[in-house]
Design a protein around this motif. Structure first.
Motif, PDB file in Angstrom:
ATOM      1  N   LEU A  98      34.068  28.520  31.487  1.00 31.44           N
ATOM      2  CA  LEU A  98      33.870  29.392  32.636  1.00 31.44           C
ATOM      3  C   LEU A  98      34.655  30.668  32.345  1.00 31.44           C
ATOM      4  O   LEU A  98      35.863  30.625  32.141  1.00 31.44           O
ATOM      5  CB  LEU A  98      34.394  28.736  33.920  1.00 31.44           C
ATOM      6  N   CYS A  99      33.959  31.791  32.305  1.00 32.72           N
ATOM      7  CA  CYS A  99      34.578  33.067  31.956  1.00 32.72           C
ATOM      8  C   CYS A  99      34.676  33.966  33.178  1.00 32.72           C
ATOM      9  O   CYS A  99      34.042  33.705  34.197  1.00 32.72           O
ATOM     10  CB  CYS A  99      33.747  33.763  30.882  1.00 32.72           C
ATOM     11  N   GLU A 100      35.439  35.038  33.030  1.00 32.64           N
ATOM     12  CA  GLU A 100      35.588  35.989  34.120  1.00 32.64           C
ATOM     13  C   GLU A 100      34.225  36.430  34.637  1.00 32.64           C
ATOM     14  O   GLU A 100      33.342  36.796  33.865  1.00 32.64           O
ATOM     15  CB  GLU A 100      36.371  37.214  33.640  1.00 32.64           C
ATOM     16  N   GLY A 101      34.057  36.352  35.956  1.00 33.86           N
ATOM     17  CA  GLY A 101      32.803  36.759  36.586  1.00 33.86           C
ATOM     18  C   GLY A 101      31.794  35.644  36.742  1.00 33.86           C
ATOM     19  O   GLY A 101      30.815  35.800  37.461  1.00 33.86           O
ATOM     20  N   ASP A 102      32.021  34.523  36.073  1.00 31.91           N
ATOM     21  CA  ASP A 102      31.093  33.391  36.204  1.00 31.91           C
ATOM     22  C   ASP A 102      31.186  32.793  37.594  1.00 31.91           C
ATOM     23  O   ASP A 102      32.275  32.661  38.155  1.00 31.91           O
ATOM     24  CB  ASP A 102      31.403  32.290  35.190  1.00 31.91           C
ATOM     25  N   GLY A 103      30.049  32.403  38.125  1.00 29.22           N
ATOM     26  CA  GLY A 103      30.025  31.717  39.408  1.00 29.22           C
ATOM     27  C   GLY A 103      30.452  30.271  39.245  1.00 29.22           C
ATOM     28  O   GLY A 103      30.135  29.616  38.255  1.00 29.22           O
ATOM     29  N   VAL A 104      31.209  29.794  40.220  1.00 22.45           N
ATOM     30  CA  VAL A 104      31.629  28.400  40.264  1.00 22.45           C
ATOM     31  C   VAL A 104      30.689  27.682  41.233  1.00 22.45           C
ATOM     32  O   VAL A 104      30.353  28.241  42.282  1.00 22.45           O
ATOM     33  CB  VAL A 104      33.096  28.308  40.757  1.00 22.45           C
ATOM     34  N   PHE A 122      39.744  24.639  45.548  1.00 22.49           N
ATOM     35  CA  PHE A 122      39.388  26.053  45.465  1.00 22.49           C
ATOM     36  C   PHE A 122      40.498  26.928  46.046  1.00 22.49           C
ATOM     37  O   PHE A 122      40.812  27.986  45.509  1.00 22.49           O
ATOM     38  CB  PHE A 122      38.082  26.334  46.217  1.00 22.49           C
ATOM     39  N   TYR A 123      41.084  26.490  47.160  1.00 19.17           N
ATOM     40  CA  TYR A 123      42.145  27.245  47.811  1.00 19.17           C
ATOM     41  C   TYR A 123      43.334  27.440  46.866  1.00 19.17           C
ATOM     42  O   TYR A 123      43.849  28.549  46.723  1.00 19.17           O
ATOM     43  CB  TYR A 123      42.578  26.525  49.089  1.00 19.17           C
ATOM     44  N   TYR A 170      43.082  32.275  39.863  1.00 13.88           N
ATOM     45  CA  TYR A 170      42.038  31.885  38.914  1.00 13.88           C
ATOM     46  C   TYR A 170      40.633  32.172  39.422  1.00 13.88           C
ATOM     47  O   TYR A 170      39.715  32.363  38.627  1.00 13.88           O
ATOM     48  CB  TYR A 170      42.143  30.394  38.579  1.00 13.88           C
ATOM     49  N   VAL A 171      40.434  32.154  40.731  1.00 14.35           N
ATOM     50  CA  VAL A 171      39.113  32.414  41.301  1.00 14.35           C
ATOM     51  C   VAL A 171      39.242  33.359  42.481  1.00 14.35           C
ATOM     52  O   VAL A 171      40.313  33.510  43.067  1.00 14.35           O
ATOM     53  CB  VAL A 171      38.397  31.112  41.764  1.00 14.35           C
ATOM     54  N   THR A 172      38.134  34.003  42.793  1.00 13.42           N
ATOM     55  CA  THR A 172      38.035  34.825  44.001  1.00 13.42           C
ATOM     56  C   THR A 172      36.837  34.328  44.785  1.00 13.42           C
ATOM     57  O   THR A 172      35.890  33.769  44.210  1.00 13.42           O
ATOM     58  CB  THR A 172      37.832  36.317  43.669  1.00 13.42           C
ATOM     59  N   ARG A 173      36.891  34.515  46.089  1.00  9.66           N
ATOM     60  CA  ARG A 173      35.777  34.122  46.950  1.00  9.66           C
ATOM     61  C   ARG A 173      35.192  35.373  47.572  1.00  9.66           C
ATOM     62  O   ARG A 173      35.916  36.237  48.047  1.00  9.66           O
ATOM     63  CB  ARG A 173      36.253  33.169  48.027  1.00  9.66           C
ATOM     64  N   GLY A 225      29.756  33.565  47.067  1.00  9.23           N
ATOM     65  CA  GLY A 225      30.263  32.393  46.383  1.00  9.23           C
ATOM     66  C   GLY A 225      31.655  32.578  45.821  1.00  9.23           C
ATOM     67  O   GLY A 225      32.370  33.518  46.167  1.00  9.23           O
ATOM     68  N   THR A 226      32.009  31.667  44.932  1.00 11.78           N
ATOM     69  CA  THR A 226      33.314  31.661  44.273  1.00 11.78           C
ATOM     70  C   THR A 226      33.116  32.024  42.818  1.00 11.78           C
ATOM     71  O   THR A 226      32.218  31.498  42.162  1.00 11.78           O
ATOM     72  CB  THR A 226      33.964  30.266  44.409  1.00 11.78           C
ATOM     73  N   PHE A 227      33.985  32.903  42.298  1.00 11.31           N
ATOM     74  CA  PHE A 227      33.843  33.412  40.945  1.00 11.31           C
ATOM     75  C   PHE A 227      35.172  33.345  40.196  1.00 11.31           C
ATOM     76  O   PHE A 227      36.229  33.511  40.794  1.00 11.31           O
ATOM     77  CB  PHE A 227      33.350  34.862  40.969  1.00 11.31           C
ATOM     78  N   VAL A 228      35.073  33.133  38.888  1.00 14.18           N
ATOM     79  CA  VAL A 228      36.269  33.144  38.048  1.00 14.18           C
ATOM     80  C   VAL A 228      36.773  34.566  37.980  1.00 14.18           C
ATOM     81  O   VAL A 228      36.008  35.500  37.779  1.00 14.18           O
ATOM     82  CB  VAL A 228      35.936  32.620  36.619  1.00 14.18           C
ATOM     83  N   SER A 229      38.078  34.738  38.178  1.00 16.64           N
ATOM     84  CA  SER A 229      38.664  36.079  38.155  1.00 16.64           C
ATOM     85  C   SER A 229      39.505  36.260  36.902  1.00 16.64           C
ATOM     86  O   SER A 229      39.883  35.286  36.246  1.00 16.64           O
ATOM     87  CB  SER A 229      39.515  36.317  39.403  1.00 16.64           C
TER      88      SER A 229
END
Length: 95
Positions: free
Chosen positions: A43-49, A70-71, A78-81, A86-90
C-alpha cells in the motif's frame, strides 16, 4: 492512485488473518497488518484502503473494531480520511 471498490476484489486485497485466541486485540491485529502492508510497499502513498464495511464483512468483526484500527493509524499519520471518499495511505513524516 489505486482504489479497490469492486466487492469481488476485496478478498484478495484483505488477506489479513486474525488470531481470535490471541491476547492481542483484534483491532491491533488489523492495525499491524495494515502497517505491514504499508511498510512492505503493498500500500503506497495515495492508495485507497478498503472501507470499514469491507473489512468488517471480510474479517467477520464489528465496524467498531476496524474503526479503532483506522483511528490509531490516523493518529500516527499513516492514513488520512476524506469524508465521502474513503481512507487513504498518507506520506508519513520522518522523525
Amino acid at each position: 492512485m489505486r482504489i479497490v471498490q469492486a466487492e469481488d476484489e476485496m478478498p484478495d486485497r484483505i488477506d489479513c488473518r486474525l488470531n481470535r485466541d490471541s491476547f492481542v486485540p483484534l483491532y491491533q491485529q488489523i492495525k499491524n497488518w495494515l502497517l505491514y502492508k504499508i511498510e512492505a510497499g503493498d500500500l503506497c502513498e495515495g492508495d485507497g484502503v478498503p472501507s470499514e464495511v469491507d473489512f468488517s464483512r471480510c474479517l467477520d468483526v464489528s465496524r467498531a473494531v476496524v474503526r479503532q484500527a483506522f483511528y490509531e493509524l490516523r493518529l500516527e499519520g499513516y492514513v488520512t480520511r476524506d469524508k465521502g471518499r474513503g481512507t487513504f495511505v498518507s506520506l508519513r513524516k520522518q522523525a
